[in-house]
Scaffold this motif. Structure first.
Motif, PDB file in Angstrom:
ATOM      1  N   PHE A   1       0.843  -1.190   0.000  1.00  0.00           N
ATOM      2  CA  PHE A   1       0.000   0.000   0.000  1.00  0.00           C
ATOM      3  C   PHE A   1       0.879   1.241   0.000  1.00  0.00           C
ATOM      4  O   PHE A   1       1.830   1.349   0.788  1.00  0.00           O
ATOM      5  N   ALA A   2       0.550   2.179  -0.895  1.00  0.00           N
ATOM      6  CA  ALA A   2       1.214   3.478  -0.936  1.00  0.00           C
ATOM      7  C   ALA A   2       0.207   4.487  -1.474  1.00  0.00           C
ATOM      8  O   ALA A   2      -0.173   4.436  -2.648  1.00  0.00           O
ATOM      9  N   GLU A   3      -0.210   5.386  -0.605  1.00  0.00           N
ATOM     10  CA  GLU A   3      -1.296   6.306  -0.948  1.00  0.00           C
ATOM     11  C   GLU A   3      -0.796   7.474  -1.794  1.00  0.00           C
ATOM     12  O   GLU A   3       0.352   7.900  -1.683  1.00  0.00           O
ATOM     13  N   ASN A   4      -1.680   7.978  -2.662  1.00  0.00           N
ATOM     14  CA  ASN A   4      -1.477   9.218  -3.407  1.00  0.00           C
ATOM     15  C   ASN A   4      -0.282   9.175  -4.356  1.00  0.00           C
ATOM     16  O   ASN A   4       0.443  10.164  -4.504  1.00  0.00           O
ATOM     17  N   GLN A   5      -0.071   8.038  -5.001  1.00  0.00           N
ATOM     18  CA  GLN A   5       0.969   7.941  -6.021  1.00  0.00           C
ATOM     19  C   GLN A   5       0.349   8.116  -7.400  1.00  0.00           C
ATOM     20  O   GLN A   5      -0.863   7.907  -7.592  1.00  0.00           O
ATOM     21  N   GLY A   6       1.183   8.508  -8.361  1.00  0.00           N
ATOM     22  CA  GLY A   6       0.689   8.770  -9.704  1.00  0.00           C
ATOM     23  C   GLY A   6       0.221   7.508 -10.422  1.00  0.00           C
ATOM     24  O   GLY A   6       0.474   6.379  -9.983  1.00  0.00           O
ATOM     25  N   ALA A   7      -0.414   7.729 -11.574  1.00  0.00           N
ATOM     26  CA  ALA A   7      -1.010   6.617 -12.328  1.00  0.00           C
ATOM     27  C   ALA A   7       0.033   5.612 -12.771  1.00  0.00           C
ATOM     28  O   ALA A   7      -0.250   4.421 -12.898  1.00  0.00           O
ATOM     29  N   GLY A   8       1.263   6.038 -13.016  1.00  0.00           N
ATOM     30  CA  GLY A   8       2.293   5.124 -13.500  1.00  0.00           C
ATOM     31  C   GLY A   8       3.102   4.460 -12.395  1.00  0.00           C
ATOM     32  O   GLY A   8       4.091   3.758 -12.675  1.00  0.00           O
ATOM     33  N   PHE A   9       2.689   4.634 -11.154  1.00  0.00           N
ATOM     34  CA  PHE A   9       3.460   4.089 -10.029  1.00  0.00           C
ATOM     35  C   PHE A   9       3.436   2.566 -10.034  1.00  0.00           C
ATOM     36  O   PHE A   9       2.374   1.948 -10.124  1.00  0.00           O
ATOM     37  N   ASP A  10       4.603   1.945  -9.938  1.00  0.00           N
ATOM     38  CA  ASP A  10       4.742   0.487  -9.965  1.00  0.00           C
ATOM     39  C   ASP A  10       5.194   0.001  -8.588  1.00  0.00           C
ATOM     40  O   ASP A  10       6.360   0.149  -8.210  1.00  0.00           O
ATOM     41  N   LYS A  11       4.269  -0.580  -7.831  1.00  0.00           N
ATOM     42  CA  LYS A  11       4.582  -1.024  -6.471  1.00  0.00           C
ATOM     43  C   LYS A  11       5.697  -2.076  -6.445  1.00  0.00           C
ATOM     44  O   LYS A  11       6.443  -2.162  -5.461  1.00  0.00           O
TER      45      LYS A  11
END
Length: 429
Positions: free
Chosen positions: A132-142
């Protein structure tokens, strides 16, 4: 009055070059020069090149028996989480959030469902994966931001870490050598009866040197010698006349211990590779005095529940030394494991952990005060000896002195240290 000008910058010897000079002029068979025990630059190199690039002992698996159990380990300014995941695997990760670097877990130990950063609540599984990582951009790859792993090996219930990008590969040979000896004690299934952490006022190498010989035991460890024969690495010709009667008892007890080993097929080979490999180690099995069972009064048994598959309570002291920071005592009824970590040039953490059979009940099967008494006393006495030696090696009157013929394991430790420090310095030359 003539002003005293600072030395030109070109005259200042870089720490690595100075360390290399000290390594090159070390005299075998003699203690180290003062800077090895006092110099902050040498200490920093020890943390970086010895504790940062070799396998170090940090915990017993019994400290993290269930899913989500963890311990943290502090090595210099680095912090590592050792955690058991949902599949019961032992994992190790940098104790640093991948978001903005906040420390994730505080304290020595605990239990978690997930690892949650207190700062912005980035959440990681016990397998290190970012969940979980809140408020990341659309291209964020966990998948790119899991916790940074650290090399970890659980060997027959003992956990070792290596902080280096590439860990020494001879850990496999070490594991293959010691696992047959450790398997009968089932340390993996044991439970922690007690743990202490003390700070010794001395350099970590003085702590290790003190451990690597019992030449000092007769004058300094009366409680230990109620059960421990002070003849590690002694040949009969080296035994002082006053100790001949004790040595004769030792020889008789050693014969009985050999018979007890043969009865259960326990390995009997003594292995001593303390300074001949990167992951240096030694295994040995010695009888105990008196009743010969454990570190109770006159060698008395301390727990009614024997470890693992051990069937004879009179089974001596099987012990292992590992370079640079561990030693381990396995008895028929308990085990005591020790981890040494540097804190500063003149302070060292010594962590002692007592393990018992998982079904042993305090107050029923063992008395905790009696279980820990001998090693608690010995630790306190060694603490004083290390401080005394630190004060001496920092004195301008100190010059390196020769090791005695019964201090060859001290020489082996120092030789290993010099060899490994020199090799790591050469890599960066």
């Amino acid at each position: 009055m003539t002003a005293i000008l600072p030395a030109p910058e070109s005259a200042v010897v870089p720490p690595r070059s100075r360390a290399a000079e000290l390594v090159a002029r070390r005299v075998p068979g003699f203690s180290l020069e003062t800077p090895f025990y006092t110099d902050p630059d040498i200490y920093d190199l020890d943390v970086e090149l010895i504790f940062g690039r070799h396998w170090i002992f940090v915990a017993a698996e019994a400290e993290i028996p269930e899913e989500g159990d963890y311990v943290t380990v502090e090595i210099g300014n680095e912090s590592v989480i050792v955690v058991r995941d949902d599949d019961m695997n032992v994992n190790a990760f940098r104790n640093v959030c991948r978001h903005r670097g906040a420390r994730l877990l505080d304290g020595r130990c605990g239990a978690v469902g997930n690892i949650v950063c207190p700062y912005h609540q980035w959440t990681y599984g016990t397998d290190g994966a970012l969940r979980f990582a809140e408020n990341q951009g659309a291209g964020f790859d966990k998948t790119r931001f899991g916790l940074r792993p650290v090399h970890v090996r659980a060997i027959a219930g003992l956990i070792f870490l290596c902080l280096a990008d590439e860990a020494p590969t001879d850990i496999d040979e070490f594991a293959a050598a010691v696992e047959p000896y450790l398997a009968p004690y089932d340390l993996r299934g044991a439970k922690v009866a007690h743990q202490t952490s003390i700070i010794e006022d001395g350099n970590w190498k003085l702590t290790m040197e003190n451990n690597r010989e019992c030449h000092h035991c007769e004058a300094n460890h009366p409680e230990l010698l109620g059960a421990y024969f002070p003849f590690h690495r002694f040949e009969e010709s080296r035994v002082p006349a006053r100790q001949k009667p004790v040595f004769e008892r030792y020889q008789a007890a050693n014969e009985a211990l050999s018979a007890a080993r043969e009865a259960i097929g326990f390995p009997s080979a003594h292995i001593r590779e303390l300074d001949s490999r990167v992951t240096g180690f030694m295994v040995d099995h010695m009888p105990l005095q008196g009743k010969g069972a454990s570190y109770g009064d006159d060698g008395a048994q301390l727990s009614t529940r024997l470890m693992g598959s051990i069937v004879d309570p009179v089974f001596g002291d099987f012990h292992i030394h590992t370079q640079p920071n561990g030693w381990f005592h396995m008895l028929g009824d308990c085990a005591v494991v020790f981890s040494v970590l540097p804190v500063s040039p003149n302070k060292t953490l010594v962590r002692s952990t007592w393990l018992v059979h998982p079904d042993a009940v305090e107050g029923v099967d063992y008395d905790l005060d009696k279980l820990i008494f001998v090693w608690e006393q010995t630790n306190a006495e060694d603490c004083s000896l290390v401080e005394r030696t630190q004060n001496g090696v920092a004195d301008p009157g100190y010059v390196p002195g020769p090791y005695g013929v019964v201090e060859d394991d001290v020489e082996a430790f120092v030789a290993w240290y010099i060899k490994r420090l020199g090799a790591e310095l050469a890599k960066g030359a």
